[in-house]
Design an enzyme around this catalytic site. Structure first.
Site, mmCIF file in Angstrom:
data_model
loop_
_atom_site.group_PDB
_atom_site.id
_atom_site.type_symbol
_atom_site.label_atom_id
_atom_site.label_comp_id
_atom_site.label_asym_id
_atom_site.label_seq_id
_atom_site.Cartn_x
_atom_site.Cartn_y
_atom_site.Cartn_z
ATOM 1 N N CYS A 2 0.833 -1.203 0.000
ATOM 2 C CA CYS A 2 0.000 0.000 0.000
ATOM 3 C C CYS A 2 0.870 1.257 0.000
ATOM 4 O O CYS A 2 2.055 1.216 0.285
ATOM 5 C CB CYS A 2 -0.890 0.017 1.247
ATOM 6 S SG CYS A 2 -1.893 -1.460 1.407
ATOM 7 N N ARG A 27 3.847 1.361 -6.814
ATOM 8 C CA ARG A 27 3.805 0.308 -5.782
ATOM 9 C C ARG A 27 2.721 -0.714 -6.069
ATOM 10 O O ARG A 27 2.665 -1.761 -5.427
ATOM 11 C CB ARG A 27 3.580 0.930 -4.395
ATOM 12 C CG ARG A 27 4.670 1.874 -3.940
ATOM 13 C CD ARG A 27 4.224 2.742 -2.774
ATOM 14 N NE ARG A 27 4.121 2.020 -1.534
ATOM 15 C CZ ARG A 27 5.102 1.924 -0.621
ATOM 16 N NH1 ARG A 27 6.247 2.521 -0.853
ATOM 17 N NH2 ARG A 27 4.946 1.257 0.503
ATOM 18 N N TRP A 74 -3.014 -2.125 -1.767
ATOM 19 C CA TRP A 74 -2.652 -3.407 -2.381
ATOM 20 C C TRP A 74 -3.253 -4.449 -1.444
ATOM 21 O O TRP A 74 -2.731 -4.676 -0.337
ATOM 22 C CB TRP A 74 -1.130 -3.525 -2.481
ATOM 23 C CG TRP A 74 -0.639 -4.876 -2.897
ATOM 24 C CD1 TRP A 74 -0.322 -5.923 -2.081
ATOM 25 C CD2 TRP A 74 -0.412 -5.347 -4.230
ATOM 26 N NE1 TRP A 74 0.092 -7.006 -2.820
ATOM 27 C CE2 TRP A 74 0.052 -6.689 -4.137
ATOM 28 C CE3 TRP A 74 -0.552 -4.790 -5.484
ATOM 29 C CZ2 TRP A 74 0.379 -7.456 -5.255
ATOM 30 C CZ3 TRP A 74 -0.230 -5.543 -6.601
ATOM 31 C CH2 TRP A 74 0.219 -6.854 -6.480
ATOM 32 N N ASN A 98 -0.650 0.963 6.153
ATOM 33 C CA ASN A 98 0.117 0.036 5.316
ATOM 34 C C ASN A 98 0.686 -1.012 6.248
ATOM 35 O O ASN A 98 1.175 -0.695 7.323
ATOM 36 C CB ASN A 98 1.253 0.777 4.585
ATOM 37 C CG ASN A 98 2.044 -0.154 3.675
ATOM 38 O OD1 ASN A 98 1.551 -1.222 3.311
ATOM 39 N ND2 ASN A 98 3.263 0.230 3.326
ATOM 40 N N GLY A 99 0.583 -2.299 5.873
ATOM 41 C CA GLY A 99 1.142 -3.360 6.721
ATOM 42 C C GLY A 99 0.137 -4.482 6.925
ATOM 43 O O GLY A 99 -0.917 -4.539 6.280
ATOM 44 N N GLU A 482 16.074 -22.569 -12.801
ATOM 45 C CA GLU A 482 15.707 -21.173 -12.527
ATOM 46 C C GLU A 482 16.882 -20.246 -12.800
ATOM 47 O O GLU A 482 16.732 -19.173 -13.382
ATOM 48 C CB GLU A 482 15.224 -21.024 -11.086
ATOM 49 C CG GLU A 482 14.933 -19.615 -10.626
ATOM 50 C CD GLU A 482 13.878 -18.887 -11.449
ATOM 51 O OE1 GLU A 482 13.184 -19.534 -12.271
ATOM 52 O OE2 GLU A 482 13.771 -17.658 -11.321
ATOM 53 N N LYS A 486 16.790 -17.196 -15.521
ATOM 54 C CA LYS A 486 17.114 -15.801 -15.176
ATOM 55 C C LYS A 486 18.150 -15.244 -16.145
ATOM 56 O O LYS A 486 18.036 -14.143 -16.644
ATOM 57 C CB LYS A 486 17.661 -15.694 -13.747
ATOM 58 C CG LYS A 486 16.664 -15.645 -12.625
ATOM 59 C CD LYS A 486 15.745 -14.489 -12.613
ATOM 60 C CE LYS A 486 14.368 -14.682 -13.129
ATOM 61 N NZ LYS A 486 13.519 -15.752 -13.021
ATOM 62 N N GLU A 489 16.688 -14.838 -19.823
ATOM 63 C CA GLU A 489 15.634 -13.857 -20.107
ATOM 64 C C GLU A 489 16.110 -12.414 -19.953
ATOM 65 O O GLU A 489 15.493 -11.506 -20.491
ATOM 66 C CB GLU A 489 14.395 -14.107 -19.251
ATOM 67 C CG GLU A 489 14.576 -13.964 -17.766
ATOM 68 C CD GLU A 489 13.255 -14.200 -17.027
ATOM 69 O OE1 GLU A 489 12.180 -13.897 -17.559
ATOM 70 O OE2 GLU A 489 13.300 -14.692 -15.895
ATOM 71 N N HIS A 505 24.806 -37.956 -20.174
ATOM 72 C CA HIS A 505 23.945 -38.553 -21.214
ATOM 73 C C HIS A 505 23.755 -37.614 -22.393
ATOM 74 O O HIS A 505 22.737 -37.683 -23.085
ATOM 75 C CB HIS A 505 22.592 -38.930 -20.607
ATOM 76 C CG HIS A 505 22.697 -39.940 -19.522
ATOM 77 N ND1 HIS A 505 22.946 -41.267 -19.734
ATOM 78 C CD2 HIS A 505 22.649 -39.782 -18.175
ATOM 79 C CE1 HIS A 505 23.022 -41.903 -18.581
ATOM 80 N NE2 HIS A 505 22.830 -41.032 -17.607
ATOM 81 N N LYS A 604 5.241 -9.263 -18.625
ATOM 82 C CA LYS A 604 5.248 -9.616 -17.206
ATOM 83 C C LYS A 604 4.200 -10.685 -16.918
ATOM 84 O O LYS A 604 4.399 -11.561 -16.106
ATOM 85 C CB LYS A 604 4.971 -8.376 -16.335
ATOM 86 C CG LYS A 604 5.004 -8.661 -14.845
ATOM 87 C CD LYS A 604 6.327 -9.243 -14.402
ATOM 88 C CE LYS A 604 6.338 -9.672 -12.963
ATOM 89 N NZ LYS A 604 7.557 -10.448 -12.619
HETATM 90 C C1 AGP Z 1 9.948 -15.451 -14.825
HETATM 91 O O1 AGP Z 1 11.144 -14.690 -14.671
HETATM 92 C C2 AGP Z 1 9.244 -15.132 -16.123
HETATM 93 N N1 AGP Z 1 8.997 -13.760 -16.234
HETATM 94 C C3 AGP Z 1 8.094 -16.057 -16.436
HETATM 95 O O2 AGP Z 1 8.651 -17.331 -16.613
HETATM 96 C C4 AGP Z 1 6.962 -16.186 -15.375
HETATM 97 O O3 AGP Z 1 7.440 -16.850 -14.238
HETATM 98 C C5 AGP Z 1 5.844 -17.032 -15.991
HETATM 99 O O4 AGP Z 1 5.336 -16.337 -17.104
HETATM 100 C C6 AGP Z 1 4.701 -17.329 -15.011
HETATM 101 O O5 AGP Z 1 4.103 -16.141 -14.604
HETATM 102 P P1 AGP Z 1 3.094 -16.189 -13.341
HETATM 103 O O6 AGP Z 1 3.911 -16.585 -12.177
HETATM 104 O O7 AGP Z 1 2.550 -14.801 -13.237
HETATM 105 O O8 AGP Z 1 2.045 -17.202 -13.657
#
Ligand code: AGP
Length: 609
Positions: A2, A27, A74, A98-99, A482, A486, A489, A505, A604
């Site tokens: 928030c 935010r 939020w 907020n909190g 992961e 990172k 991307e 393998h 996103k």
């Molecule tokens: C993660 O860094 C990516 N931006 C992407 O893989 C993301 O995790 C994926 O699109 C899932 O999104 P969500 O968690 O909002 O479902």
């Protein structure tokens, strides 16, 4: 999270509050509101959705008055709605908060028994009634705030007005930031410096337990015991954009550094240490439903799928329960053997990912109970699921998911603990043992963040490489995935995550002096096997970046670079390795001059197939 804004001075408060809330939009929020005090009354306006809706509300009659508070919400307790939007009022008191108040249900029941009627689902309204009750007993507003603070468990930053004390705003905080400032026209308060910069650069950051009194030409600060405290304003040199990023160069770095707080917030108020149990009231699943669940499923995409894979190891090793983990885009087109009564866990930061939503709808259609581990309150997934565990990360702005992953893994720790205690696989003592260790994680992450410079130096050496291989075993195989994601991307370098034991393998054919290999080798039962994989890589001249447990120096002369994480239980290493790999990816991308917050081709939230 928030956003709070407040002003008391000689100018009209409305425009100052609205422009201040606009500076807090970054935010993230789902509703907003303001309250202006004028001629012995409050004018409160609240609207769901964006600030434009609130401004439209104000077109129906501007508000006079030079003292006011505002809020962007939020949602954490209670869905986005006008009733749940702040400010909240009780009698002659109005406030914004907020909190997270952890003991709000206990306080609410006590206040209802005293005759208070609640209009919202929020924890905030509890504070309003407590303050109103204290003022009715003759307390001044600042004394009431200090007294009520003793009843509150959890985190808060509040700004409060009372009709009994016009021209005055009282503020206090514990666990959530709150900053105040003064210029020639009046006094200002906000959740962070961003909205204040256009009015003053001389600000005071309140400390936990302190109370501030703001008046047109004066701000006072009192310590938790009520003694006046002298203060020296700090001068802020940031521009507004830097302020939104908390002084970090981009949202991704800010969000990486927010992870200790995310862990604390996601754990906060969700366990009973006496019984060694997790307390997940929004799960909406009875113990019988969990006991009778024939199968558990996890479905997610991208980074959230990697968190789900970590969950698989937690369920198998912490609570001895099998669990099927799938990628959303695969699950939705298979003929999954899901059946009535299964528990289907959908993990999603946005709660809007099309493949995950489709999978959850399919599971629901086949009779499963759907549980969402989700960050965005009010998102489609959170509204369609039967049960919810919110990750409480605040909005994740950077496209690359960092703190959301950490929040998801914490939620999975709590869920595994809950299932383990319900299935009586874990005793109360074992439950307390795990809770003790979950609570050490914020400090361990802080420890890793403090070593960022050493990772940055490694990153600069390999920023021009074209391929990376990430190797992990067991619960850290998903972390290898992961870490590779990172890097891919945000730096556009090809990177593969692989189970270390699988390298022989095929992928070993790729290895040469131009392919850095990141190896995750914690002190666990697979350590020796990880080391032998590392030696295989070394024998083929590949540069090796080893992430190992503190105290392990066996690889110092074998790997080109060794980064140590705290020596914790193996099931607790995923978050710690991930933070290190986030920093590695960030600094490689940064040294390549790329926009880490908005990588090419990515959105996103992937709301389409
Ligand atoms: C993660 O860094 C990516 N931006 C992407 O893989 C993301 O995790 C994926 O699109 C899932 O999104 P969500 O968690 O909002 O479902």
């Amino acid at each position: 999270m928030c956003g709070i804004i407040g002003y008391v001075g000689r100018d009209s408060a409305t425009s100052i509050l609205i422009s201040g809330l606009r500076r807090l939009e970054y935010r993230g929020y789902d509703s907003a509101g303001i309250a202006i005090q004028h001629n012995g009354s409050f004018d409160i306006r609240r609207s769901v959705g964006k600030l434009n809706n609130l401004e439209a509300n104000l077109q129906n009659g501007s508000i006079e008055g030079t003292t006011g508070i505002g809020h962007t919400r939020w949602a954490t307790h209670g869905r986005p709605s006008e009733q749940n939007a702040h400010p909240h009022r009780s009698g002659d008191v109005v406030l914004v908060h907020n909190g997270i108040i952890e003991n709000f249900l206990t306080l609410r029941h006590r206040l209802e028994s005293e005759g208070f009627r609640f209009e919202s689902e929020t924890d905030t309204e509890v504070i309003a009634h407590l303050l109103s009750s204290a003022i009715k007993r003759g307390r001044t507003l600042d004394v009431a705030v200090r007294q009520v603070a003793h009843d509150l468990q959890g985190s808060y930053a509040i700004a409060v007005m009372s009709l009994a004390e016009p021209g005055r705003i009282v503020v206090s905080r514990s666990g959530c930031p709150l900053v105040i400032g003064l210029n020639g026209t009046g006094a200002f308060l906000a959740s962070d410096v961003t909205p204040l910069l256009s009015h003053t650069r001389e600000v005071v950051f309140l400390e936990d337990g302190e109370v501030g009194i703001l008046q047109e030409s004066e701000i006072q600060v009192f310590d938790p015991e009520g003694r006046p405290k002298s203060f020296q304003p700090e001068t802020i040199h940031w521009d507004a954009e830097a302020a939104e990023k908390g002084g970090y160069s981009d949202f991704m770095m800010k969000e990486i550094h927010e992870q200790p707080q995310v862990i604390m917030d996601t754990l906060r108020g969700r366990f009973d240490y006496e019984t060694g149990e997790a307390d997940l009231p929004d799960l909406a699943m009875t113990k019988e439903e969990l006991l009778n669940a024939k199968r558990f499923w996890i479905v997610a995409c991208g980074t959230s799928w990697h968190a789900g894979l970590v969950g698989k190891y937690l369920f198998e090793e912490m609570v001895r329960r099998p669990i099927q983990v799938d990628i959303g885009s695969e699950f939705r087109y298979r003929e999954p053997m899901i059946q009535q009564g299964d528990v289907f866990i959908a993990i999603s930061q946005s709660g809007e990912t099309a493949d995950t939503l489709a999978a959850a709808r399919e599971a629901k259609r086949r009779g499963a109970r759907v549980l969402a581990i989700v960050n965005a309150v009010g998102s489609t997934l959170s509204r369609e699921a039967d049960g919810i565990i919110y990750t409480r990360c605040g909005p994740e702005i950077s496209v690359a998911s960092t703190k959301a992953f950490t929040g998801q893994v914490i939620a999975l720790y709590l869920l595994a603990l809950h299932v383990g205690r319900v299935h009586e696989v874990l005793t109360p003592e074992e439950g307390r043992w795990w809770l003790d260790r979950f609570l050490t994680l914020p400090g361990h992450v802080e420890h890793i963040l403090k070593q960022e410079k050493s990772i940055e130096l490694i990153a600069h050496q390999y920023a021009q490489k074209r391929n990376f291989l990430y190797l992990g075993r067991g619960i850290n195989y998903p972390i290898a995935l992961e870490g590779a994601l990172k890097l891919k991307e945000i730096s556009y370098i090809h990177a593969e995550g692989y189970p270390a034991g699988e390298m022989k393998h095929g992928p070993i054919a790729l290895i040469d002096s131009e392919m850095p290999v990141v190896v995750l080798s914690p002190k666990d039962r697979l350590y020796e096997k990880s080391v032998s994989n590392l030696m295989e890589v070394r024998a083929r001249s590949a540069p090796v970046i080893a992430f190992v447990s503190e105290g392990d120096h066996a690889l110092d002369k074998v790997a080109d670079h060794v980064f140590h994480i705290p020596d914790v239980h193996p099931l607790l290493t995923p978050i710690l390795f991930t933070v290190g790999l986030q920093l590695l990816a960030y600094h490689i991308a940064n040294s390549r001059g790329l926009d880490v917050d908005r990588p090419r081709n990515l959105a996103k939230s992937v709301t389409v197939e």
